[in-house]
Write a protein that holds these residues in place. Structure first.
Motif, PDB file in Angstrom:
ATOM      1  N   TRP A  69       0.802  -1.208   0.100  1.00 26.91           N
ATOM      2  CA  TRP A  69      -0.005  -0.034  -0.053  1.00 26.91           C
ATOM      3  C   TRP A  69       0.744   1.454  -0.008  1.00 26.91           C
ATOM      4  O   TRP A  69       1.802   1.205   0.856  1.00 26.91           O
ATOM      5  N   CYS A  70       0.700   2.047  -0.859  1.00 26.98           N
ATOM      6  CA  CYS A  70       1.322   3.561  -0.995  1.00 26.98           C
ATOM      7  C   CYS A  70       0.413   4.425  -0.201  1.00 26.98           C
ATOM      8  O   CYS A  70      -0.574   4.872  -0.409  1.00 26.98           O
ATOM      9  N   ARG A  71       0.938   4.953   1.002  1.00 32.22           N
ATOM     10  CA  ARG A  71       0.404   5.759   1.815  1.00 32.22           C
ATOM     11  C   ARG A  71       0.134   7.250   1.335  1.00 32.22           C
ATOM     12  O   ARG A  71      -0.794   7.943   1.575  1.00 32.22           O
ATOM     13  N   ASP A  72       1.169   7.577   0.283  1.00 31.88           N
ATOM     14  CA  ASP A  72       1.195   9.089  -0.253  1.00 31.88           C
ATOM     15  C   ASP A  72      -0.185   9.015  -1.384  1.00 31.88           C
ATOM     16  O   ASP A  72      -0.793   9.927  -1.356  1.00 31.88           O
ATOM     17  N   CYS A  73      -0.283   8.052  -1.875  1.00 33.58           N
ATOM     18  CA  CYS A  73      -1.149   7.852  -3.215  1.00 33.58           C
ATOM     19  C   CYS A  73      -2.441   7.338  -2.652  1.00 33.58           C
ATOM     20  O   CYS A  73      -3.470   7.265  -3.363  1.00 33.58           O
ATOM     21  N   GLU A  74      -2.308   6.810  -1.408  1.00 34.23           N
ATOM     22  CA  GLU A  74      -3.493   5.741  -0.957  1.00 34.23           C
ATOM     23  C   GLU A  74      -4.114   4.785  -1.979  1.00 34.23           C
ATOM     24  O   GLU A  74      -5.355   4.818  -2.541  1.00 34.23           O
ATOM     25  N   ARG A 102       6.078  -1.899  -5.619  1.00 33.56           N
ATOM     26  CA  ARG A 102       6.159  -0.456  -6.259  1.00 33.56           C
ATOM     27  C   ARG A 102       4.824   0.039  -6.452  1.00 33.56           C
ATOM     28  O   ARG A 102       3.887  -0.877  -6.764  1.00 33.56           O
ATOM     29  N   CYS A 103       4.249   1.337  -5.882  1.00 33.79           N
ATOM     30  CA  CYS A 103       3.127   1.924  -6.147  1.00 33.79           C
ATOM     31  C   CYS A 103       2.609   1.785  -7.579  1.00 33.79           C
ATOM     32  O   CYS A 103       3.344   2.088  -8.427  1.00 33.79           O
ATOM     33  N   THR A 104       1.367   1.468  -7.766  1.00 32.96           N
ATOM     34  CA  THR A 104       0.845   1.265  -9.085  1.00 32.96           C
ATOM     35  C   THR A 104       0.578   2.838  -9.660  1.00 32.96           C
ATOM     36  O   THR A 104       0.519   3.100 -10.847  1.00 32.96           O
ATOM     37  N   ARG A 105       0.594   3.785  -8.773  1.00 39.78           N
ATOM     38  CA  ARG A 105       0.527   5.298  -9.208  1.00 39.78           C
ATOM     39  C   ARG A 105       1.519   5.924  -9.422  1.00 39.78           C
ATOM     40  O   ARG A 105       1.836   6.448 -10.402  1.00 39.78           O
ATOM     41  N   CYS A 106       2.406   6.261  -8.251  1.00 41.90           N
ATOM     42  CA  CYS A 106       3.581   6.954  -8.227  1.00 41.90           C
ATOM     43  C   CYS A 106       4.847   6.191  -8.787  1.00 41.90           C
ATOM     44  O   CYS A 106       5.701   6.831  -8.974  1.00 41.90           O
ATOM     45  N   LEU A 107       4.661   5.051  -8.806  1.00 43.60           N
ATOM     46  CA  LEU A 107       5.805   3.908  -9.274  1.00 43.60           C
ATOM     47  C   LEU A 107       6.976   3.970  -8.281  1.00 43.60           C
ATOM     48  O   LEU A 107       8.076   3.606  -8.644  1.00 43.60           O
TER      49      LEU A 107
HETATM   50 ZN    ZN Z   1       2.307   6.017  -4.762  1.00 48.15          ZN
END
Ligand code: ZN
Ligand code: ZN
Length: 118
Positions: free
Chosen positions: A67-72, A89-94
């Motif tokens: 889970w990416c806390r920055d992008c939720e 790896r975050c699926t949004r910010c990578l």
């Molecule tokens: Zn992210």
């Protein structure tokens, strides 16, 4: 009315015996306080953790696992069985979520890879 056999082996049909042994041992250890995220076997999927960690069931927003806390937003995980590489790896910010949860997940997957090939 059926009396439930408490000694029933819930992993009797898991064909990989070493996996079944680890599942049983970790289930017991969890009762004694083992952190479920330290497990190398998955109680839910009855697999080595590196084999099912791709499942969306393994995204846990509350604890920050996958889970990416920055992008939720959920993070993807890639496991290279040959190299033993595990990358979250975050699926949004990578980016790789720089959290203890990510490090724990990577550690568990590496240990799982090692246990599966032992
Ligand atoms: Zn992210
Ligand atoms: Zn699983």
């Amino acid at each position: 009315m059926t009396t439930t056999e408490t000694t029933t082996d819930r992993y009797a049909d898991v064909s990989n015996r070493s996996l079944a042994d680890v599942l049983r041992a970790e289930d017991a250890a969890e009762e004694d306080g083992l952190d479920p995220f330290e497990r190398v076997s998955c109680r839910l999927h009855r697999r080595w953790i590196h084999q099912c960690v791709h499942s969306s069931t393994h995204v846990v927003a509350v604890t920050g696992h996958r889970w990416c806390r920055d992008c939720e937003c959920p993070a993807a995980i890639s496991v290279d069985e040959l190299l033993g590489d595990v990358v979250v790896r975050c699926t949004r910010c990578l980016r790789v979520p720089a959290t203890a949860a990510t490090r724990q997940l990577v550690r568990a997957c590496r240990a799982s890879l090692a246990a599966a090939t032992a």
